[in-house]
Structure formats: structure tokens, C-alpha cells
Write a protein that holds these residues in place. Sequence first.
Motif, PDB file in Angstrom:
ATOM      1  N   GLY B 140       0.825  -1.210   0.000  1.00 51.18           N
ATOM      2  CA  GLY B 140       0.000   0.000   0.000  1.00 51.18           C
ATOM      3  C   GLY B 140       0.856   1.256   0.000  1.00 51.18           C
ATOM      4  N   ASP B 141       0.147   2.359   0.008  1.00 52.06           N
ATOM      5  CA  ASP B 141       0.758   3.664  -0.228  1.00 52.06           C
ATOM      6  C   ASP B 141       0.735   4.450   1.077  1.00 52.06           C
ATOM      7  OD1 ASP B 141       1.919   5.324  -2.017  1.00 52.06           O
ATOM      8  OD2 ASP B 141       0.049   6.044  -2.926  1.00 52.06           O
ATOM      9  N   LEU B 238      -9.824  -2.090   6.432  1.00 51.09           N
ATOM     10  CA  LEU B 238     -10.468  -1.739   5.168  1.00 51.09           C
ATOM     11  C   LEU B 238     -10.557  -0.214   5.037  1.00 51.09           C
ATOM     12  CD1 LEU B 238     -13.392  -4.316   5.225  1.00 51.09           C
ATOM     13  CD2 LEU B 238     -11.567  -4.238   3.515  1.00 51.09           C
ATOM     14  N   THR B 239     -10.607   0.245   3.815  1.00 53.13           N
ATOM     15  CA  THR B 239     -10.767   1.681   3.583  1.00 53.13           C
ATOM     16  C   THR B 239     -12.046   2.164   4.279  1.00 53.13           C
ATOM     17  OG1 THR B 239      -9.581   1.604   1.514  1.00 53.13           O
ATOM     18  CG2 THR B 239     -11.163   3.408   1.772  1.00 53.13           C
ATOM     19  N   PRO B 246     -16.225   0.464   6.895  1.00 51.67           N
ATOM     20  CA  PRO B 246     -15.735   0.274   5.522  1.00 51.67           C
ATOM     21  C   PRO B 246     -16.568   1.081   4.520  1.00 51.67           C
ATOM     22  CG  PRO B 246     -15.880  -1.835   6.639  1.00 51.67           C
ATOM     23  CD  PRO B 246     -16.492  -0.819   7.560  1.00 51.67           C
ATOM     24  N   ASN B 247     -15.861   1.742   3.627  1.00 52.03           N
ATOM     25  CA  ASN B 247     -16.519   2.514   2.585  1.00 52.03           C
ATOM     26  C   ASN B 247     -15.597   2.470   1.381  1.00 52.03           C
ATOM     27  OD1 ASN B 247     -17.402   4.532   0.826  1.00 52.03           O
ATOM     28  ND2 ASN B 247     -18.214   5.790   2.500  1.00 52.03           N
ATOM     29  N   MET B 248     -15.872   1.519   0.504  1.00 52.12           N
ATOM     30  CA  MET B 248     -14.878   1.236  -0.519  1.00 52.12           C
ATOM     31  C   MET B 248     -15.175   1.910  -1.837  1.00 52.12           C
ATOM     32  SD  MET B 248     -13.883  -2.447   0.891  1.00 52.12           S
ATOM     33  CE  MET B 248     -15.369  -2.474   1.846  1.00 52.12           C
ATOM     34  N   THR B 249     -15.104   3.218  -1.801  1.00 57.41           N
ATOM     35  CA  THR B 249     -15.231   3.989  -3.023  1.00 57.41           C
ATOM     36  C   THR B 249     -13.890   4.652  -3.314  1.00 57.41           C
ATOM     37  OG1 THR B 249     -15.847   6.024  -1.875  1.00 57.41           O
ATOM     38  CG2 THR B 249     -17.644   4.521  -2.473  1.00 57.41           C
ATOM     39  N   PRO B 250     -13.622   4.924  -4.596  1.00 61.61           N
ATOM     40  CA  PRO B 250     -12.365   5.610  -4.925  1.00 61.61           C
ATOM     41  C   PRO B 250     -12.247   6.941  -4.196  1.00 61.61           C
ATOM     42  CG  PRO B 250     -13.410   4.781  -6.913  1.00 61.61           C
ATOM     43  CD  PRO B 250     -14.380   4.553  -5.786  1.00 61.61           C
ATOM     44  N   GLN B 251     -13.340   7.645  -3.996  1.00 63.02           N
ATOM     45  CA  GLN B 251     -13.304   8.951  -3.335  1.00 63.02           C
ATOM     46  C   GLN B 251     -12.831   8.814  -1.883  1.00 63.02           C
ATOM     47  OE1 GLN B 251     -15.895   7.793  -5.146  1.00 63.02           O
ATOM     48  NE2 GLN B 251     -15.783   9.180  -6.909  1.00 63.02           N
ATOM     49  N   THR B 252     -13.364   7.817  -1.184  1.00 57.32           N
ATOM     50  CA  THR B 252     -12.973   7.618   0.218  1.00 57.32           C
ATOM     51  C   THR B 252     -11.511   7.203   0.305  1.00 57.32           C
ATOM     52  OG1 THR B 252     -15.226   6.930   0.662  1.00 57.32           O
ATOM     53  CG2 THR B 252     -13.596   6.424   2.344  1.00 57.32           C
ATOM     54  N   GLN B 253     -11.125   6.280  -0.592  1.00 51.77           N
ATOM     55  CA  GLN B 253      -9.731   5.832  -0.626  1.00 51.77           C
ATOM     56  C   GLN B 253      -8.801   7.018  -0.881  1.00 51.77           C
ATOM     57  OE1 GLN B 253      -8.115   3.162   0.037  1.00 51.77           O
ATOM     58  NE2 GLN B 253      -6.342   2.898  -1.295  1.00 51.77           N
ATOM     59  N   ASP B 254      -9.150   7.827  -1.854  1.00 54.35           N
ATOM     60  CA  ASP B 254      -8.320   8.974  -2.222  1.00 54.35           C
ATOM     61  C   ASP B 254      -8.143   9.909  -1.032  1.00 54.35           C
ATOM     62  OD1 ASP B 254      -7.046  10.567  -4.486  1.00 54.35           O
ATOM     63  OD2 ASP B 254      -8.446  12.023  -3.634  1.00 54.35           O
ATOM     64  N   ARG B 258      -4.457  10.093   0.957  1.00 55.84           N
ATOM     65  CA  ARG B 258      -3.782  11.400   0.903  1.00 55.84           C
ATOM     66  C   ARG B 258      -3.574  11.966   2.301  1.00 55.84           C
ATOM     67  NH1 ARG B 258      -3.093  13.205  -4.188  1.00 55.84           N
ATOM     68  NH2 ARG B 258      -4.460  12.289  -5.761  1.00 55.84           N
ATOM     69  N   ARG B 259      -4.557  11.775   3.168  1.00 61.37           N
ATOM     70  CA  ARG B 259      -4.387  12.299   4.530  1.00 61.37           C
ATOM     71  C   ARG B 259      -3.321  11.510   5.295  1.00 61.37           C
ATOM     72  NH1 ARG B 259      -6.137  11.113   9.410  1.00 61.37           N
ATOM     73  NH2 ARG B 259      -7.767   9.659   8.785  1.00 61.37           N
ATOM     74  N   LEU B 260      -3.304  10.174   5.128  1.00 56.47           N
ATOM     75  CA  LEU B 260      -2.291   9.365   5.825  1.00 56.47           C
ATOM     76  C   LEU B 260      -0.879   9.817   5.428  1.00 56.47           C
ATOM     77  CD1 LEU B 260      -3.760   5.714   5.714  1.00 56.47           C
ATOM     78  CD2 LEU B 260      -3.828   7.362   7.593  1.00 56.47           C
TER      79      LEU B 260
END
Lengths: 161, 368
Positions: B140-141, B238-239, B246-254, B258-260
Motif C-alpha cells: 500500500g501507499d 479496510l478503507t 468500511p466505505n470502498m469507493t475511490p473517493q474515500t480511498q483517495d 492522501r491524509r495518511l
Amino acid sequence: MTQNFGPEARGAACTAQLLLSDQPILYPYVTQPDIMVVMSQEAYTRFVPELKEGGTLIVEQDLVRVADLPRQTKVYSCPATRLAEELGKRMVLNSVMVGFFTAVTQLLKPEAVRRAVADSVPSTLQELNLKAFENGYGYGVKSLVFNPHSQELEQVIYAKE
Amino acid sequence: MKADPRGVLTGTHFIDGDHACCEGALAVGSRFAAGYPITPSTEVLERFAARVPTVGGTFIQMEDELAASITLQGAVWGGAKAFTVTSGPGFSLMMEHIGYAVMTETPCVFVDVQRGGPSTGLPTLPAQADMMQARWGSHGDYEIIALCPNSPQECFDLTIKAFNFSEDFRVPVMFMMDEVVGHMTEKVVIPPADEIEVVPRRHTKRSVDDYLPYATNGDQVAEMAHAGEGYKFHVTGLTHDEHGYPNMTPQTQDKLIRRLQSKIRDAVDRITLLEEDGLEGADVVVVSYGITSRVAQRAIELARQQGLRVGKLRLITCWPFPEKRIRELAPDTKAFVVPELNLGQMVREVERAARALAGRASSCRPSS
């Protein structure tokens, strides 16, 4: 102080190295010791070539046979195992050797070393280890002789000039 | 906040780096460790197991490093400051849960007393070969913090800093020792408790009804609640959104990823700890860290005696990599020399940061 040992729990060669300096110590290992305490023949064979020219060698008398030394080497010898056995525990031969080292090198104040010995063993074994220290120290003091050339107390045995 | 005096063994000691690390953890208030003993790190846990009952805490010897690295996170969510200790082979096993700590923003410390690898390698000899693993070992990133001590004294001082950074940024901090620093015995001065600064847990001040576990409220770091306090929250790898579910949308992941990263990146100046000497007008800059920095110091002094202009840049914080400082130095530097106990890890970072800015040579890699 650094130590060197293999993955074996018991019975393998191990070394401890101590550097004293009034400057910051940068390289952590000893490469040419001024003083070396050797407590097995294997250690003698392996490490004595590293001893600095004119250095001091301290050996366990019954466990180490001294041979092929540079002539300037000062050798002090102590039957540490026997002195420890007299106290009923062969295990404390280290503390005997520390006492002997303190007497013959005159590098450190005996009282400081006594405190260090007491500090480095469990409280139940303090008395025994301090006795062992005294026996080694006493043996070292007794075996010192006055050398009129250097005006110092010395016990020079094997490798005379 | 000042340290709890019960854990602080104030005085002058002659102890090794492993023991000093343990005392640092106790001084900063860690009362929980889980671990699986491994040379050359065992003495940290050994001392902790003996000491922690006297100050009120728990040590658990786990069945393996996977268990250790997740148990300590349970303790953190229960309110403790917690850490684990290992060496290369165990560090490899902990990677999955380091990622979990990053994702769940669990403040904790992972101590790696580095030895030769790969695999079981050289149990009793030093290496600095886990440096990239500390940065990139989990998938992961993410951004991470890693500190590198070069003496038993720093094993004490920087363990405190490691815990404080972990609380401040809610991130697992990698404490990258090595066998020499861990097993070397030197003078260690432990100050009085009121001279030790402790960063407390970022605990929420909100009420049970008003609490969102991953709401950042303007700051980049969210506030925690602990299990058993009545707060309802969910912790997952999980995101997740600010509710923690858990909320597995690209928006939530993004938003989350980015905040992490930015919570660390934006604070890089505060996290960066360097030791500098003679950099002004230096032709050659020696970039080093950990035990190698002490050996390098001798080489620097010998080179200076020969009239060479050599500067020292010691990385105390290795991650995030202090690239800004390298960039500042590069235009006036003819060469960077990066000695390290591996065949080239942090040197890649120096090369990256100095690229196209340095003089004749960008860096000097160790020869194989």
C-alpha cells in the motif's frame, strides 16, 4: 564495551571488549588491545596475535599454555579456576580474574571494581562474587614484585626481555 | 506533559542499548509490550518483562511475531502505550500488521535491532539492511517515521521521541537499531521525570454521542477513544470514512490515503532530526546514520587532518527522508559519501534528492 558470541547458548567461544578513552569512542571494537585476559587455549590461539606489541597478557594458569609470544609481552598468570573451586563454585572464576586483573594492572581503583562486581551479579550471589574478587585480588597483590628498573610493582613471568 | 516518575530510572547507568531502549519505553509511559524474543533484540523484552510488573503493566510473550505485532495494537486501543521488539526475520513477519497500524492510525513503536540478512542471516552481527523494508515493507501507499540511534544513550532518548512521534501523528514509528548499538554497553544518563516530555494520547474531548472516530476536525490527525469508555467505534484495515466503517469507493480511498501521507509530509520539518558538522564550504558531505555514523566520524577527522573539506550530515530521522536538506547542500557539494552496513539503500535516497544538483559526482556507492 562490546561482546562477541556465536548463536550457541553455551560452550562456544565468546569475547568481551572494553575501550576506555577520555575522547568520544567512535569505532566500537578493540583492534589492538593493550591488555588481554585469556581464559581458554582456543581463545589464546585465536586472539593473542591481536595483542599490541609490548602489551599485557593475563592468563588462566591451568587452562592456557603460553607459547610463541613476542619478547616484550608482559604476562601475568592466575589459577583462577582453583581459587574459585576453593570457594565451592567454579562459576565465579570470572570474578577471581577481575580481582587479579585489578591487582596486576593497577588501572582502576579496587573499590570501584568491587562496586562494579557487586552491581553486575544477582544479590544472592553478591557475597560469593565479592569473595572471589578478593581472592583474585589478593593473589595478584602477593605475586607482584618490585622491578628496580621500572620502579614499579610487577609480576613478569614468561616473556622476559 | 511530564513523565510518570514511577517508570523513570533516574541516574547514571552502565547499560547496553537494548536495556536503554527498554528504559526509554518505560520512561515515556509504555506499560505494555508483546514480543517474540529474537537475537539481538531479546534483552529489550527481557528487561521489560522484569521491570514492568514493578511499575504496573504487562508483558506478553506471544507465539510469534504476527501475534505480537497485532496484540500490542489491541493494547493501544485499550488505552496503553505499547511496543514490540524484534530483528530482521521477525520484522518481516510483522509487515502486515505495520500496514494495519498505518491504516487504523494506531500509535505504537516497532523496534528493529538489525542483524545481517536475508532470512536468519547473521544473528549476532550488525547490519543496516532493513532500512528500505522499514519504509516500504508493508503493501500500500503510506508514509512512515523511522529513527536511527547511534549509542545506548540515544537508544534511551530516541525511544522516547519515537513514542512521542507515534502519539503526535498516530502512526507506527520504526525504531531502527542495530546489533552493535543494541549490545554495546556505555554510560547512559536517565534524567529526572520532570525533564522528560511525554506526548499524551490524542484522546477525544467529545461526548459519546458526538464522536466520529476518524473525523479530523481541521487537524490532519483524528482523536481517539478507547475500548470500554462507552464510545461506539469500529476499527478496520479496510478503507473507511470518518465513521470508521468500511466505505470502498475511490473517493474515500483517495481522501484517506492522501491524509495518511500528508499528515507526515506536511510535518516533515518537525519530524526531521539531523546532526550536522562542518557543512559550510564542504567539498564532500558524508551522509550516515546509526552505528556507521560513529565510524564515519573517525574517517571524517582523518580526512580533515589531510586538509580535505569534509562535512558531516547524520540522519537521526531516516524516514521521512530529509531530502530538503540534501537538495540545499547538493549545489555546493562535489560528492556525497554514504557509508552504510548494506550494499546501498539510503544512498538511493541521497542520489534521488541530489540528482542534477550536485557537482562532479552525485554520490559514492559502497563497492561490492
